[in-house]
Design an enzyme around this catalytic site. Structure first.
Site, PDB file in Angstrom:
ATOM      1  N   ASP A  27      15.908  -7.268   5.670  1.00 44.67           N
ATOM      2  CA  ASP A  27      17.007  -7.829   6.449  1.00 44.67           C
ATOM      3  C   ASP A  27      18.266  -7.677   5.585  1.00 44.67           C
ATOM      4  O   ASP A  27      18.174  -7.446   4.373  1.00 44.67           O
ATOM      5  CB  ASP A  27      16.727  -9.307   6.755  1.00 44.67           C
ATOM      6  CG  ASP A  27      17.895  -9.971   7.454  1.00 44.67           C
ATOM      7  OD1 ASP A  27      18.471  -9.353   8.370  1.00 44.67           O
ATOM      8  OD2 ASP A  27      18.241 -11.102   7.065  1.00 44.67           O
ATOM      9  N   ASP A  29      21.983  -9.569   5.924  1.00 38.28           N
ATOM     10  CA  ASP A  29      22.785 -10.742   5.550  1.00 38.28           C
ATOM     11  C   ASP A  29      21.866 -11.839   5.014  1.00 38.28           C
ATOM     12  O   ASP A  29      20.902 -12.232   5.673  1.00 38.28           O
ATOM     13  CB  ASP A  29      23.571 -11.237   6.778  1.00 38.28           C
ATOM     14  CG  ASP A  29      24.729 -12.148   6.387  1.00 38.28           C
ATOM     15  OD1 ASP A  29      25.219 -12.041   5.246  1.00 38.28           O
ATOM     16  OD2 ASP A  29      25.131 -12.969   7.222  1.00 38.28           O
TER      17      ASP A  29
END
Lengths: 304, 304
Positions: A27, A29
């Site tokens: 992922d 952020d």
């Protein structure tokens, strides 16, 4: 396995875990960057994984950027990443519509960003346009608002120009039974530094509530995002590690797809959150318990 | 009682039911009017009930009009009604904030209509203003949008200028624990003729989802709306009849407050809907089964 889940990863087990996988999904952020700053050591982790022959991919539910925009942001932050390695929901939504839905010659009513429009057009799907759509006329006219006869799908992502009129227009299309309904993701809001947040996926829920229909979503934790990566690059689930900061999207995606899972504590979820899921006795929540956790992905560096 | 619920009302039982009550509460849209036309015979029913000494009140979840605007609409349609007899959610929301919340000297952040602003101001509650609020600046700035330090409540009703920025502003206020959260109603959309509809209460759900908080609503089926009527006019629940076209708002309000309930088939719900609730075996759904039903409130005329 469940008795040993959610263990801190350090020392020799780091190397053993990395040896057991060929691909790593990150992922973005809260994992490799926070806001506009790279997580310290993250660039080096990515570089070294690639040097060790691992395939590395980036999967993000944020629909506000194209693959190219992500690659440019990552480059600016010091990551050596190509746009083919990035799977955002703007791109995956377009891929879903092209491969799963039969929209040839038809159009999409889009509640979303210019980036989403760009990714749709890149795969040959026309859409009705993005930007402001302010209310006009009287309530009695709204249900009779002109509709584009070519529209066969409503697609909802993040849209800073979300408005009552867009909600109404989406409803009018969705009252037609032959209109498909696709959303990017369900994360209700985007957490920011200092306990702050801005609304995101709640736009989809407003449309669903109005239409009394449930959208098919392409973002995490739905397996479609992993299917996208796997079909492009031949990734084997059992030889893949999912690294994320959110239990309800990243870790659940990993569980849903049979991947190994690693929670990093530089973002949203905490070890206490994961342990609460593990101890809940609730079968549905076990998918949100990661195999391992680290304080930061920089903790992988000694093994690399 | 449950074995005899949901029976068609006609003949002598109509008179017996009317004799057993002192007050009658009517929902408006789908009951006494449809769109901009009075239901045939409805004006005469209201007049005759009053001539027989019954108190008559009108309770509507629609927050787009003040009491005065409703009285004017009703007058134009031929109903002899004063504004004190009308309880809309715009008015009830103001009444709730004035009587239940301690907002003295404080302000409301309002997602709603000019009518709601007017009703708030009529009871001395200041609000931040209505109308368009378009997005500006960049995502990083939205969580830092300037907030009014006097705001102590977010109030959400129907707002044709609903926008991403309003959703965001509501979220920023609601992240403060001392900020109250009040909504007019939860009806997700307003049904119109011919299977058409426009979005309404789904705006509240979008704000709730973003804020991860649940609002206190004042509209039907919440008992507050009946409490408003009862406290102004000394209505005894067991001597009161609720007449409506929606099982999930009107009939459930009646059940929640211990009123007698009558479904009229000129609006949203059907007898089949009511019977499905009755046969469901689900305790929660029994409150949506009316005591009686009629094709139209004109069916009350022979007994008057």
């Amino acid at each position: 396995m469940s008795g040993t889940k959610c263990t801190r990863l350090s020392g020799a087990p780091v190397r053993r875990l990395l040896d057991s996988v060929d691909s790593v999904l990150f992922d973005c952020d809260g994992v490799i960057w926070r806001g506009d700053q790279a997580v310290p050591g993250a660039c080096r982790v990515i570089d070294l994984l690639k040097e060790h022959g691992k395939k590395v991919f980036f999967v993000t539910n944020n629909s506000s950027k194209t693959r190219r925009m992500y690659a440019e942001k990552m480059s600016a932050l010091g990551f050596g990443v190509s746009e083919e390695e990035v799977f955002g929901t703007a791109y995956c939504c377009a891929a879903y519509l092209r491969t799963v839905c039969e929209l040839e010659g038809k159009k999409v009513y889009l509640i979303g960003s210019a980036a989403m429009a760009h990714e749709l057009e890149a795969v040959g799907i026309r859409q009705t346009g993005v930007g402001p759509d302010h209310v006009s006329g009287k309530q009695g006219d709204w249900a009779a608002v002109p509709l584009d006869p070519d529209v066969r799908a409503v697609v909802v992502g993040f849209d800073e120009h979300f408005s009552y009129m867009k909600l109404n227009r989406a409803l009018q299309y969705l009252l037609r039974e032959d209109c498909l309904f696709v959303g990017t993701n369900r994360d209700t809001r985007l957490p920011l530094e200092g306990g702050k947040a801005v609304p995101t996926g709640c736009l989809l829920q407003a449309v669903e509530t109005a239409a009394q229909r449930r959208a098919q979503t392409v973002g995490k934790p739905n397996h479609f995002m992993f299917d996208c990566v796997a079909s492009h690059f031949g990734v084997q689930p059992e030889r893949c590690l999912m690294v994320g900061d959110r239990l309800d999207t990243d870790i659940l995606l990993g569980s849903n797809c049979g991947l190994k899972t690693l929670l990093t504590l530089t973002g949203v979820s905490t070890v206490a959150d994961a342990e609460a899921h593990r101890e809940s006795g609730c079968a549905e929540r076990q998918g949100m318990v990661p195999d391992y956790y680290v304080d930061s992905i920089a903790d992988l560096l000694p093994a690399l």
